[in-house]
Design a protein around this motif. Structure first.
Motif, short mmCIF file in Angstrom:
data_model
loop_
_atom_site.label_atom_id
_atom_site.label_comp_id
_atom_site.label_asym_id
_atom_site.label_seq_id
_atom_site.Cartn_x
_atom_site.Cartn_y
_atom_site.Cartn_z
N ALA A 1 -23.77 -52.50 -32.18
CA ALA A 1 -23.47 -52.58 -33.61
C ALA A 1 -22.18 -53.36 -33.78
O ALA A 1 -21.21 -53.15 -33.04
CB ALA A 1 -23.32 -51.18 -34.20
N SER A 2 -22.15 -54.26 -34.75
CA SER A 2 -20.96 -55.07 -34.96
C SER A 2 -20.79 -55.34 -36.45
O SER A 2 -21.69 -55.14 -37.25
CB SER A 2 -21.08 -56.38 -34.18
N GLY A 3 -19.60 -55.82 -36.80
CA GLY A 3 -19.31 -56.12 -38.19
C GLY A 3 -18.15 -55.28 -38.69
O GLY A 3 -17.33 -54.78 -37.93
N SER A 4 -18.11 -55.12 -40.01
CA SER A 4 -17.02 -54.39 -40.65
C SER A 4 -17.35 -52.90 -40.61
O SER A 4 -17.90 -52.34 -41.55
CB SER A 4 -16.85 -54.87 -42.09
N ILE A 5 -16.98 -52.25 -39.50
CA ILE A 5 -17.37 -50.87 -39.22
C ILE A 5 -16.16 -49.96 -39.15
O ILE A 5 -15.16 -50.30 -38.53
CB ILE A 5 -18.13 -50.80 -37.88
N SER A 6 -16.26 -48.80 -39.82
CA SER A 6 -15.25 -47.77 -39.68
C SER A 6 -15.59 -46.83 -38.53
O SER A 6 -14.73 -46.49 -37.72
CB SER A 6 -15.14 -46.96 -40.97
N SER A 7 -16.83 -46.40 -38.50
CA SER A 7 -17.26 -45.49 -37.44
C SER A 7 -18.77 -45.61 -37.25
O SER A 7 -19.49 -46.01 -38.17
CB SER A 7 -16.89 -44.04 -37.76
N VAL A 8 -19.20 -45.25 -36.05
CA VAL A 8 -20.63 -45.24 -35.74
C VAL A 8 -21.03 -43.81 -35.38
O VAL A 8 -20.43 -43.22 -34.48
CB VAL A 8 -20.95 -46.19 -34.57
N GLY A 9 -21.98 -43.28 -36.08
CA GLY A 9 -22.45 -41.92 -35.82
C GLY A 9 -23.60 -41.93 -34.82
O GLY A 9 -23.53 -42.59 -33.79
N ILE A 10 -24.66 -41.23 -35.18
CA ILE A 10 -25.80 -41.16 -34.29
C ILE A 10 -26.41 -42.54 -34.08
O ILE A 10 -26.56 -43.32 -35.00
CB ILE A 10 -26.86 -40.20 -34.86
N MET A 11 -26.74 -42.82 -32.82
CA MET A 11 -27.47 -44.04 -32.48
C MET A 11 -28.76 -43.63 -31.77
O MET A 11 -28.80 -42.59 -31.10
CB MET A 11 -26.64 -44.95 -31.56
N GLY A 12 -29.78 -44.43 -31.93
CA GLY A 12 -31.03 -44.02 -31.31
C GLY A 12 -32.02 -45.15 -31.16
O GLY A 12 -31.78 -46.29 -31.57
N TRP A 13 -33.14 -44.78 -30.56
CA TRP A 13 -34.22 -45.72 -30.30
C TRP A 13 -35.52 -45.17 -30.87
O TRP A 13 -35.81 -43.97 -30.76
CB TRP A 13 -34.38 -45.94 -28.80
N TYR A 14 -36.29 -46.07 -31.43
CA TYR A 14 -37.62 -45.78 -31.93
C TYR A 14 -38.54 -46.88 -31.42
O TYR A 14 -38.07 -47.92 -30.98
CB TYR A 14 -37.62 -45.75 -33.47
N ARG A 15 -39.82 -46.63 -31.46
CA ARG A 15 -40.74 -47.66 -30.99
C ARG A 15 -42.00 -47.68 -31.83
O ARG A 15 -42.38 -46.67 -32.44
CB ARG A 15 -41.09 -47.45 -29.52
N GLN A 16 -42.64 -48.83 -31.85
CA GLN A 16 -43.87 -49.00 -32.60
C GLN A 16 -44.87 -49.78 -31.77
O GLN A 16 -44.64 -50.94 -31.44
CB GLN A 16 -43.62 -49.70 -33.93
N ALA A 17 -45.95 -49.12 -31.42
CA ALA A 17 -47.02 -49.76 -30.67
C ALA A 17 -47.99 -50.42 -31.65
O ALA A 17 -48.06 -50.03 -32.83
CB ALA A 17 -47.75 -48.73 -29.82
#
Length: 124
Positions: free
Chosen positions: A23-39
């Protein structure tokens, strides 16, 4: 705010891949990060998430095979995928809940940001 995945590709059944997402850009904080997928022909499904404190959660279908981790300093989340099978073939999307500059205003409220997706193909 931008969320960019990398690391997808073609792998044989039983093989491994490691995905990254920053994640990049004008960020104060990053909370939960995750992965999803679509077949193909299916709805997007949950894979794994990790809190900023390092607490991880997994879908039953990937428990014991996938490991999610993150580097808070780099605002990056990783997904180590082992013992891959054809059922893991999908476009993998990264999600990050981020607070920062939004529509020209700094806010502490978190919003969901998605990456463009990276293709993972597992051949049998």
């Amino acid at each position: 705010v931008q969320v960019v995945e990398s690391g997808g590709g073609l792998v044989q059944s039983g093989g491994s891949l490691r995905l990254s997402c920053a994640a990049s850009g004008s960020i104060s904080s990053v909370g939960i990060m995750g992965w999803y997928r679509q077949a193909p022909g299916k709805e997007r499904e949950y894979v794994a998430t990790i809190t900023s404190g390092g607490r991880a959660d997994y879908a039953d279908s990937v428990k014991g095979r996938f490991t999610i981790s993150r580097d808070n300093a780099k605002r990056t989340v990783y997904l180590e995928m082992n013992t891959l099978g054809p059922e893991d073939t999908a476009v993998y999307y990264c999600n990050a809940r981020v607070s920062g500059l939004r529509h020209g205003i700094w806010s502490n409220e978190e919003y969901d940001y998605w990456g463009q997706g990276t293709q993972v193909t597992v051949s049998s």
